[in-house]
Design a protein around this motif. Sequence first.
Motif, PDB file in Angstrom:
ATOM      1  N   GLY A   1      -4.944  -7.871  -4.625  1.00 34.68           N
ATOM      2  CA  GLY A   1      -3.955  -8.404  -5.558  1.00 34.68           C
ATOM      3  C   GLY A   1      -3.983  -7.659  -6.881  1.00 34.68           C
ATOM      4  O   GLY A   1      -2.945  -7.307  -7.432  1.00 34.68           O
TER       5      GLY A   1
ATOM      6  N   ARG B   1       4.350  -8.441  -3.115  1.00 34.20           N
ATOM      7  CA  ARG B   1       4.219  -7.297  -2.230  1.00 34.20           C
ATOM      8  C   ARG B   1       4.633  -7.611  -0.782  1.00 34.20           C
ATOM      9  O   ARG B   1       5.361  -6.863  -0.165  1.00 34.20           O
ATOM     10  CB  ARG B   1       2.764  -6.832  -2.235  1.00 34.20           C
ATOM     11  CG  ARG B   1       2.586  -5.342  -2.100  1.00 34.20           C
ATOM     12  CD  ARG B   1       1.114  -5.004  -2.201  1.00 34.20           C
ATOM     13  NE  ARG B   1       0.437  -5.372  -0.976  1.00 34.20           N
ATOM     14  CZ  ARG B   1       0.444  -4.607   0.115  1.00 34.20           C
ATOM     15  NH1 ARG B   1       1.048  -3.464   0.113  1.00 34.20           N
ATOM     16  NH2 ARG B   1      -0.183  -5.000   1.199  1.00 34.20           N
ATOM     17  N   THR B   2       4.134  -8.719  -0.263  1.00 39.34           N
ATOM     18  CA  THR B   2       4.383  -8.984   1.157  1.00 39.34           C
ATOM     19  C   THR B   2       5.476 -10.011   1.397  1.00 39.34           C
ATOM     20  O   THR B   2       5.893 -10.211   2.523  1.00 39.34           O
ATOM     21  CB  THR B   2       3.110  -9.499   1.847  1.00 39.34           C
ATOM     22  OG1 THR B   2       2.682 -10.673   1.165  1.00 39.34           O
ATOM     23  CG2 THR B   2       2.013  -8.462   1.811  1.00 39.34           C
ATOM     24  N   ARG B   3       5.908 -10.692   0.341  1.00 38.53           N
ATOM     25  CA  ARG B   3       6.901 -11.774   0.434  1.00 38.53           C
ATOM     26  C   ARG B   3       6.389 -12.943   1.269  1.00 38.53           C
ATOM     27  O   ARG B   3       7.176 -13.699   1.826  1.00 38.53           O
ATOM     28  CB  ARG B   3       8.228 -11.283   1.031  1.00 38.53           C
ATOM     29  CG  ARG B   3       8.726  -9.990   0.458  1.00 38.53           C
ATOM     30  CD  ARG B   3       9.421 -10.214  -0.851  1.00 38.53           C
ATOM     31  NE  ARG B   3       9.640  -8.938  -1.512  1.00 38.53           N
ATOM     32  CZ  ARG B   3      10.807  -8.518  -1.982  1.00 38.53           C
ATOM     33  NH1 ARG B   3      11.843  -9.297  -1.912  1.00 38.53           N
ATOM     34  NH2 ARG B   3      10.920  -7.360  -2.567  1.00 38.53           N
ATOM     35  N   LEU B   4       5.095 -13.092   1.383  1.00 39.32           N
ATOM     36  CA  LEU B   4       4.549 -14.235   2.112  1.00 39.32           C
ATOM     37  C   LEU B   4       4.195 -15.325   1.106  1.00 39.32           C
ATOM     38  O   LEU B   4       3.798 -15.032  -0.018  1.00 39.32           O
ATOM     39  CB  LEU B   4       3.298 -13.828   2.892  1.00 39.32           C
ATOM     40  CG  LEU B   4       3.499 -12.759   3.967  1.00 39.32           C
ATOM     41  CD1 LEU B   4       2.162 -12.348   4.561  1.00 39.32           C
ATOM     42  CD2 LEU B   4       4.421 -13.256   5.070  1.00 39.32           C
TER      43      LEU B   4
ATOM     44  N   SER C   1      -2.537  -4.077  -6.469  1.00 42.35           N
ATOM     45  CA  SER C   1      -1.088  -3.954  -6.303  1.00 42.35           C
ATOM     46  C   SER C   1      -0.355  -4.718  -7.402  1.00 42.35           C
ATOM     47  O   SER C   1       0.852  -4.900  -7.322  1.00 42.35           O
ATOM     48  CB  SER C   1      -0.668  -4.432  -4.913  1.00 42.35           C
ATOM     49  OG  SER C   1      -1.159  -5.732  -4.695  1.00 42.35           O
ATOM     50  N   ARG C   2      -1.093  -5.172  -8.416  1.00 42.13           N
ATOM     51  CA  ARG C   2      -0.490  -5.925  -9.523  1.00 42.13           C
ATOM     52  C   ARG C   2       0.305  -7.131  -9.014  1.00 42.13           C
ATOM     53  O   ARG C   2       1.361  -7.448  -9.534  1.00 42.13           O
ATOM     54  CB  ARG C   2       0.421  -5.032 -10.373  1.00 42.13           C
ATOM     55  CG  ARG C   2      -0.266  -3.832 -10.971  1.00 42.13           C
ATOM     56  CD  ARG C   2      -1.225  -4.215 -12.082  1.00 42.13           C
ATOM     57  NE  ARG C   2      -1.761  -3.033 -12.743  1.00 42.13           N
ATOM     58  CZ  ARG C   2      -2.909  -2.441 -12.411  1.00 42.13           C
ATOM     59  NH1 ARG C   2      -3.645  -2.925 -11.435  1.00 42.13           N
ATOM     60  NH2 ARG C   2      -3.330  -1.387 -13.077  1.00 42.13           N
ATOM     61  N   ASP C   3      -0.221  -7.740  -7.967  1.00 42.92           N
ATOM     62  CA  ASP C   3       0.422  -8.918  -7.387  1.00 42.92           C
ATOM     63  C   ASP C   3      -0.124 -10.133  -8.162  1.00 42.92           C
ATOM     64  O   ASP C   3      -0.993 -10.856  -7.684  1.00 42.92           O
ATOM     65  CB  ASP C   3       0.064  -8.992  -5.896  1.00 42.92           C
ATOM     66  CG  ASP C   3       1.136  -9.681  -5.085  1.00 42.92           C
ATOM     67  OD1 ASP C   3       1.913 -10.452  -5.687  1.00 42.92           O
ATOM     68  OD2 ASP C   3       1.192  -9.482  -3.866  1.00 42.92           O
TER      69      ASP C   3
ATOM     70  N   ALA D   1       5.092  -0.329  -9.266  1.00 40.81           N
ATOM     71  CA  ALA D   1       4.154  -0.295  -8.156  1.00 40.81           C
ATOM     72  C   ALA D   1       4.827  -0.785  -6.877  1.00 40.81           C
ATOM     73  O   ALA D   1       4.476  -0.384  -5.780  1.00 40.81           O
ATOM     74  CB  ALA D   1       2.924  -1.136  -8.478  1.00 40.81           C
ATOM     75  N   LEU D   2       5.804  -1.661  -7.036  1.00 38.88           N
ATOM     76  CA  LEU D   2       6.485  -2.263  -5.889  1.00 38.88           C
ATOM     77  C   LEU D   2       7.649  -1.458  -5.363  1.00 38.88           C
ATOM     78  O   LEU D   2       8.009  -1.568  -4.199  1.00 38.88           O
ATOM     79  CB  LEU D   2       7.087  -3.592  -6.340  1.00 38.88           C
ATOM     80  CG  LEU D   2       6.215  -4.796  -6.290  1.00 38.88           C
ATOM     81  CD1 LEU D   2       6.965  -5.961  -6.883  1.00 38.88           C
ATOM     82  CD2 LEU D   2       5.847  -5.079  -4.858  1.00 38.88           C
ATOM     83  N   ALA D   3       8.272  -0.700  -6.232  1.00 38.70           N
ATOM     84  CA  ALA D   3       9.594  -0.164  -5.903  1.00 38.70           C
ATOM     85  C   ALA D   3       9.586   0.900  -4.814  1.00 38.70           C
ATOM     86  O   ALA D   3      10.636   1.279  -4.325  1.00 38.70           O
ATOM     87  CB  ALA D   3      10.264   0.371  -7.158  1.00 38.70           C
TER      88      ALA D   3
ATOM     89  N   VAL E   1      -0.764 -13.749  -6.829  1.00 35.29           N
ATOM     90  CA  VAL E   1      -1.863 -13.879  -5.870  1.00 35.29           C
ATOM     91  C   VAL E   1      -3.196 -13.959  -6.606  1.00 35.29           C
ATOM     92  O   VAL E   1      -4.013 -14.856  -6.361  1.00 35.29           O
ATOM     93  CB  VAL E   1      -1.866 -12.677  -4.888  1.00 35.29           C
ATOM     94  CG1 VAL E   1      -3.126 -12.674  -4.056  1.00 35.29           C
ATOM     95  CG2 VAL E   1      -0.646 -12.727  -3.993  1.00 35.29           C
TER      96      VAL E   1
END
Lengths: 313, 503
Positions: free
Chosen positions: A273, A82-85, A276-278, A37-39, A281
């Motif tokens: 979250g 996803r956002t690197r925050l 996006s499978r985060d 999902a991220l790539a 989060v």
Amino acid sequence: MKTLLLRRLAVSLPTLLLVSMMVFGLQKLLPGDPALALAGEEHNPEVVEYLRQKYRFNDPIPVQYAFWLKSVIQGDFGTSVRTRLPIGKMLVEKLPVTIELATLSMLVALVIGLPIGIFAALWRGTPLDYGASMFGLAGLSIPHFWLGIMLILLFSVNLGWLPAGGFVPPSESVGRNLLTMLMPALVLGTGTAAIMMRHVRSAMIQAMKQDYVRTARAKGVREGTIVLRHALPNALIPVVTLGTLQFGELLAGAVLTEQVFSIPGFGKMVVDGVFSRDYAVVQAVVLCTAAIFLLMSLIADLAYAALNPRLRS
Amino acid sequence: MKRIGIALAAFFTIASSLTSANAATLRVGLQDDPDALDPALSGTYTGRFVFAALCDKLVDISPDLKIVPQLAESWEWAADGKSITFTLRNNVTFHDGTPFDATAVKFNIERMKTMPDSKRKAELAPIQSVEALAADKVKFNLSEPFVPLLANLSDRAGMMVSPKAAAEKAGEFAAAPVCAGPYQFVERKSRDLIRLKKYPGYWNAGQIGYDEVVYFYVPDSTVRLSRVRAGDLDLAERIAPTDLKTVRDDPNLKLHSGKGLAVSHLMFNVGAGAKADTPLGKNPTLRQAFELAIDRNVINKVAFNGEFLADNQMIPPSSPFYDSAHKAPARDVAKAKAMIAAAGMTRVPMELQFENTAGDSRVAQIIQSMAGEAGFDVKLLPMETATAIERYMNGNFEAYIGNWSGRADPDPTLVAFFSCAGSQNVNKYCNKDLDVMLNQARAEADETKRRALYAKVTDVYLGNLSSIPLYHPNWFFAARKSVDGIVMVPDGLLRLVGVKPAN
């Protein structure tokens, strides 16, 4: 009172842990590989593998959980994949927004639900009571999403009175903060108001049938005093419990309202979250929400004990 | 009662004055929350939307898909096509004051090629080394002639970040990016807003019309439009085709529309595992019958109010490499039925998988109904996005509605889907002859010859139909009339150079 508090606290911590374990396990059952999902659109296999390793997606779930728990105990919720925050910062940003929305909604619910419930009980079986029932039904069944869009069309698009959404922190402008929160609080509050109204009504009907009300009437106490001084405090006991638990619901269940009014709160954070499978989060938000829920039910118990002397022993 | 009226009037007067914001701020509504704000890591369209204001690239694309200068003023290919030398713009600085020069370009290309989770590796793969020849001259040495490189550099792969900031902040760069675009990063509240302010040192600062631009995340397209109508946003991207009438009818708004690069297509599993073992997966004639059974114009009309572009090719007609000789066939149910009968079948079963978005769901239902008339029993299988992506990547589908964002050059799209080793070749279609043609086309510098090669490629993939292209989405922005100077480019990004408040 103190024992009650300690006993409840002793139960809360393991509950929290259990909740976090369940959520962790359940979200891993979701189909869909977060690394894929991220790539991105081109899905370079090298990058996918790197992401899997970096975020420990390849490790057994208990190992992943242990690592997560360890860093949370150290106060680190990790970074959003996803956002690197940093997630800790996200929580600090979102929590006050959600609490404000829930508090204002609760206020709306009380201002609408309490008086209508009381009057409906006192004038039971009259057109006023039926009107209140209809309001209750409408409040429960109108979807928040629809009501929100209708309010936006009326007050923002057609009349131009209120901003259609977004969030302005009170630190920036208290006036604009309240203006942006008005419609969302109204939308979220109507559902709670309806529940509140029905509970107040039935509690009030019960209270008015009690012996002490009859005695008071026999003694010639004025009807207004009977309602306000004798019946209402007793009728409010279940309402207090309901209110505190409902507050937890508001925190957790504001998803659609937040979506319609683009309010950056917990609800939106957790839904995005999940999609996006985060995981980190979702995990952090659920843990926070569970903690608030436990806190609210603790407050409910204490308030219940405070209002009802029979429970204090 | 009168007092209440006065009080209410006062409240709403204050309210409306509070809602109107500063004229020098541009407020933009985005459909998605951008992912990591680092061009090496970003993978979303909305990320690119924000980058268009934040990070300048070596080159850009024009509305007619030509490569035009941005941070590079000019470029020259070596005669053998194995290197390209850029002349860089002088007096350009990054937002932290670091000068932009050949060393910075070298740093950026190497960073994108070596960062372990960089998503730009494939796009930059042909670059073997980068030489800083002078402060304003930089040479890329390639492993093979690769004409599409310029198109790749017109997107994230060509975005330049400050070497100083990238080295110092390493892991946290995405939380506070430093680039060389017209606007610089101020703050980001996740899933809420991204605030940028005008960078006074921008090389083209005279063309920058707003002091500040704020991107708000507003996922619902109806709500996004409502907020533009309420004056609470100045512009909203990706307006739903069904909402376009509202925009056209609103005297305060202007609709900006443009042709897109993207394509939506119906992909058949022809070679990936057990799910390829279906009548449609094995028999190209049945796939041709399927194409004849559907009417692309009906899909466009019913699902998108006719606002998109029904088409049968992966490359959009706006591209100079579009092959106008291959027209979409008209719907012919009788012929489709005859082809099914010739294949010895009466009813053809098929499972159609798609993401459960409003658009794809409508398309799937329309396809089901039309194909059903010709003899295809289409079973619909809607999937939530992350699950759909995983199944898609693993070739776990019989047929799939794919949505590809498209590229300025035909090479990345056609290679990804139709070359044997293509990154999107998840349905495992493989044709060695086609691979040869694709390789020739990417090395061919002469545009006319290249066009002829792509015409041959089109001929092959439309014959095999491992994928049936359906339509190209168009871009729709709704903006308030007070926003001037918007130019639509097929990549659908809002470029802020030249955009200014009207009057």
